[in-house]
Structures are given as structure tokens and as C-alpha cells.
Scaffold this active site. Structure first.
Site, PDB file in Angstrom:
ATOM      1  CE  LYS A 136      -2.916  -1.251  -1.233  1.00 16.60           C
ATOM      2  NZ  LYS A 136      -3.851  -0.745  -2.223  1.00 16.60           N
ATOM      3  CG  ASP A 196      -4.633  -0.080  -5.817  1.00 20.80           C
ATOM      4  OD1 ASP A 196      -3.869   0.251  -4.889  1.00 20.80           O
ATOM      5  OD2 ASP A 196      -4.356   0.090  -7.027  1.00 20.80           O
ATOM      6  CD  GLU A 200      -4.815   3.457  -8.790  1.00 24.97           C
ATOM      7  OE1 GLU A 200      -3.891   3.048  -8.076  1.00 24.97           O
ATOM      8  OE2 GLU A 200      -5.102   2.933  -9.883  1.00 24.97           O
TER       9      GLU A 200
END
Ligand SMILES: NC(=O)C1=CN([C@@H]2O[C@H](COP(=O)(O)OP(=O)(O)OC[C@H]3O[C@@H](n4cnc5c(N)ncnc54)[C@H](OP(=O)(O)O)[C@@H]3O)[C@@H](O)[C@H]2O)C=CC1
Ligand SMILES: CC[C@](O)(C(C)=O)C(=O)O
Length: 352
Positions: A136, A196, A200
Site C-alpha cells: 500500500k 486500490d 488512487e
């Protein structure tokens, strides 16, 4: 203090046996942000790592760093664990041409992001173990923190487990890259991929850059100097985020003035409104139903024209140009960290 029990089991160095990695050869395919960090951290942790690369910059750099370097096909044929660290958009072609024809039954195929498995671009045979170890954080920070004695958290998960020990191999791998110093937690490919991409796009990169640039432009359009606007909305951002990283909102609020604390609570919700939150929910839905994956693959397959146009626009915009000028005057940030290209180093570096 209220009893607080974490919903998810976290694993640390003390909980993980690295025996499942001992005697196994690990082929890391790719030596970019993640491949470089993972290969070096694993080697420093005492594991047997080889690289699978094509001729070029990464190949030369891995050789210079003392790794045995082969093609992805040759590395796969020698290895027990194959870690896919090429860009997501290239993985299916590397898999098809080099990895799939050479991978042995019972090997462990690893990913740091689940994109290709979740969206069905790579479909390994049932006799291959398939695992994810998703750090991460950006690879260069992962390597830097490891060298300094720290580590960044990782998620691990298993998609196929014909040999029955894939979770143990994945946890040992996560420990080998230093994540047992920060926390390792179980996930699925589907969960990792969704969170994820959401993180982002909506928050870490997409949300943040839009927030910074909107603040910068608001000040500049109101007549304030670009340098002042850059310091206020961007340079100081790192210090505020460092405080949150170390001690949460509580530490950030403690270390900032009461004037700031009252104002941020009063006016922050005028910036992130119900409409912005609906935008986040829409982004999440596009990720969950595959819309974003289709958009990204279509963009890649049509030659990345839109991405290149946006890159050029951002690079030549006032915000980036101002940042480059003011950072050039900060000798305590190295040129290697400040400039991503030789052309920028030539144009902006005052240390020449
Ligand atoms: N960036 C990050 O820190 C994070 C990335 N991830 C995931 O990690 C994976 C890797 O991404 P990232 O590290 O950003 O990738 P990068 O773009 O930084 O690096 C890709 C690497 O793959 C190599 N490569 C490209 N094509 C081939 C090929 N045909 N054969 C062998 N090597 C090849 C490139 O070498 P060359 O010099 O030859 O182009 C380069 O070394 C992705 O799944 C990503 O989603 C997960 C968490 C964080
Ligand atoms: C935040 C971007 C990231 O997910 C990362 C560095 O963790 C990525 O895919 O690069």
C-alpha cells in the site's frame, strides 16, 4: 479507554514464518517502481531473487544492482514463484507470450494489483497457485522505508490454491518485502482491485491533484502570485499530511492554530460537498461494474492519445511550471527526486 478490537486480523513479523519461501527461487518480472523495491527488499531479507526483463533501461539497471537477469520466459522456467511487476496494461501480453508457456504446475503466480485477474485478462490453469501481495504505497517509498528500518503495509490474498499453502507463501513474501513491520492483512483480488483503483482515483491521486490545482487556480485567478499559491496549496500539503500520517487528524489539529481548526471544520464541508461525495460513489460504481477497466483498456489499445495529451497539458500548465521553479531553489531536495526527465534537469536545475 473503550475496548477497540480490529475487525480484520493483522499480521506482523512475529506472526509470520518465512520457511515457505526458503529454498524457493523468486522471479520478479519487471524492475520499475514495485519490481525494484520488492526484488531489493527480498534479497536484503535473504531470499533467492532473479529478474525477468526485456533488454533496455530496467535490464541494465537490475544488472548494475547485481541481480541475475534473464528474459521473462527464462526467469519463469527457473522459478518457483513468479511475481508480475510489469505495468497492468502489458501483463496479459507478457503472460501469454513468456510466462504461461514456461510456468510449471504447482508454481506460485503473484500480482501486486488484481486488475488482470479480476477483469479476466489472465486466466491461469487450475494447477497454478495464484496470489496477491499488494503493497500500500509507491515502490520508491517502500524501498526507502525498508532501508531505514520501516516498512509499508501490504494486503495479501489467494485466488487459486492447488498446493494448499499459498496463503503462507503470500504472507512470507509480504514479510520479505518489509510489510510485517507495518501490518499485513487478508483481502481478495476483487476487494484489492476495487479499493486500490478507488483510492488512487477518488482520493490519493485524482482527488488530491484536483483539490491542489483548484486551490492554486483560485488564488492565482484572484490576483495572488503563483509562487505564494504554490507554497500555500502544495508545498505545505506535505507537512500537513506528515502530521496526519504520524498522529491522525488529532495531531494535525493540535499542531495547527485554533484559528485554522475552527475554519477548517466550518468551511471544509463547503469544499467536499454532497455533490463531491456523489462523484466518489459514481467513480466506485464505474470500477465495480468494469466501466473504468473498459475505458483504460480502450485508451491503451488506441495508442494512449488522450493520456499523452493530458500529460502535456498538465506539464506545461502554470501549476507545474511554478512548482519546478520554486523546487529548483531548494538544494536539500536532490535533483534525482525533483526531476523525472533529463530535459527537466537540463531546464530547471540550478546546481549544474
Ligand atoms: N507504482 C507502484 O508503486 C505500485 C504499483 N502496483 C502494481 O505493481 C505492478 C507494477 O507496476 P509499476 O511498478 O508501477 O510498473 P513500472 O511501470 O514502474 O515498471 C514496469 C517494469 O516492467 C518492465 N517491463 C515492461 N514490459 C516488460 C516485458 N515485456 N518483459 C519484462 N519486463 C517488462 C519495465 O521495464 P522497461 O524498462 O523495459 O520498460 C519496468 O521495469 C502493477 O500491477 C501495478 O498496478 C501496486 C502498488 C503500487
Ligand atoms: C496510489 C497509486 C498506487 O495505487 C500506489 C502507489 O499504491 C499505484 O497504483 O501506483
Amino acid at each position: 479507554m473503550e475496548d477497540f478490537t480490529m475487525a480484520t486480523k493483522m499480521f506482523y513479523d512475529k506472526d509470520i514464518d518465512t520457511a515457505p519461501l526458503e529454498g524457493k527461487k523468486i522471479a520478479v518480472i519487471g524492475y520499475g517502481a514495485q519490481g525494484h523495491a520488492q526484488a531489493n527488499n527480498l534479497r536484503d531479507s535473504g531470499f533467492d531473487v532473479i529478474m525477468g526483463l526485456r533488454p533496455g533501461k530496467s535490464f541494465d539497471s537490475a544488472k548494475k544492482d547485481g541481480f541475475e537477469v534473464y528474459s521473462a520466459a527464462e526467469a519463469t522456467a527457473q522459478a518457483d514463484i513468479i511475481m508480475m511487476e510489469t505495468p497492468d496494461e502489458l501483463q496479459a501480453s507478457v503472460w501469454e507470450k513468456e510466462v504461461e508457456p514456461n510456468i510449471k504446475a504447482g508454481s506460485y503466480l503473484g500480482f501486486s494489483h488484481g486488475f488482470n485477474i479480476v477483469y479476466g485478462l489472465i486466466k491461469p490453469n487450475a494447477d497454478i497457485n495464484v496470489m496477491i501481495i499488494a503493497p500500500k504505497g509507491p515502490g520508491n517509498i517502500e524501498r526507502r522505508q525498508f532501508v531505514e528500518g520501516g516498512g509499508i503495509p501490504s494486503l495479501y490474498g489467494v485466488q487459486q490454491d492447488p498446493t494448499g499453502d499459498t496463503a503462507d507463501v503470500a504472507k512470507a513474501y509480504a514479510k520479505g518485502i518489509g510489510s510485517g513491520r507495518a501490518g499485513i492483512l487478508e483481502t481478495s483480488f476483487e476487494e484489492e482491485t476495487t479499493e486500490d483503483l478507488f483510492g488512487e482515483q477518488a482520493v490519493l491521486c485524482g482527488g488530491l491533484t484536483q483539490l491542489i490545482e483548484a486551490g492554486f487556480n483560485t488564488l492565482v485567478e484572484a490576483g495572488y502570485s503563483p509562487e505564494l499559491a504554490y507554497f500555500e496549496t502544495s508545498h505545505e500539503m506535505k507537512m500537513i499530511v506528515d502530521l496526519i500520517f504520524e498522529g491522525g487528524f488529532e495531531k494535525m489539529r493540535h499542531d495547527c492554530s485554533n484559528t485554522c481548526e475552527y475554519g477548517e471544520m466550518l468551511n471544509g464541508p463547503r469544499i467536499i460537498t454532497e455533490e463531491s461525495k456523489q462523484g466518489m460513489r459514481d467513480v466506485l460504481k464505474d470500477i465495480q461494474d468494469g466501466t473504468y477497466a473498459r475505458q483504460w483498456l480502450a485508451e491503451y489499445n488506441s495508442g494512449l492519445k488522450d493520456l499523452e495529451k493530458k500529460r502535456t497539458e498538465y506539464k506545461s500548465g502554470l501549476y507545474e511550471q511554478t512548482g519546478k521553479k520554486v523546487r529548483a531553489m531548494m538544494p536539500w531536495i536532490s535533483d534525482a527526486d525533483k526531476y523525472s526527465t533529463a530535459a527537466d534537469t537540463e531546464q530547471f536545475s540550478v546546481a549544474k
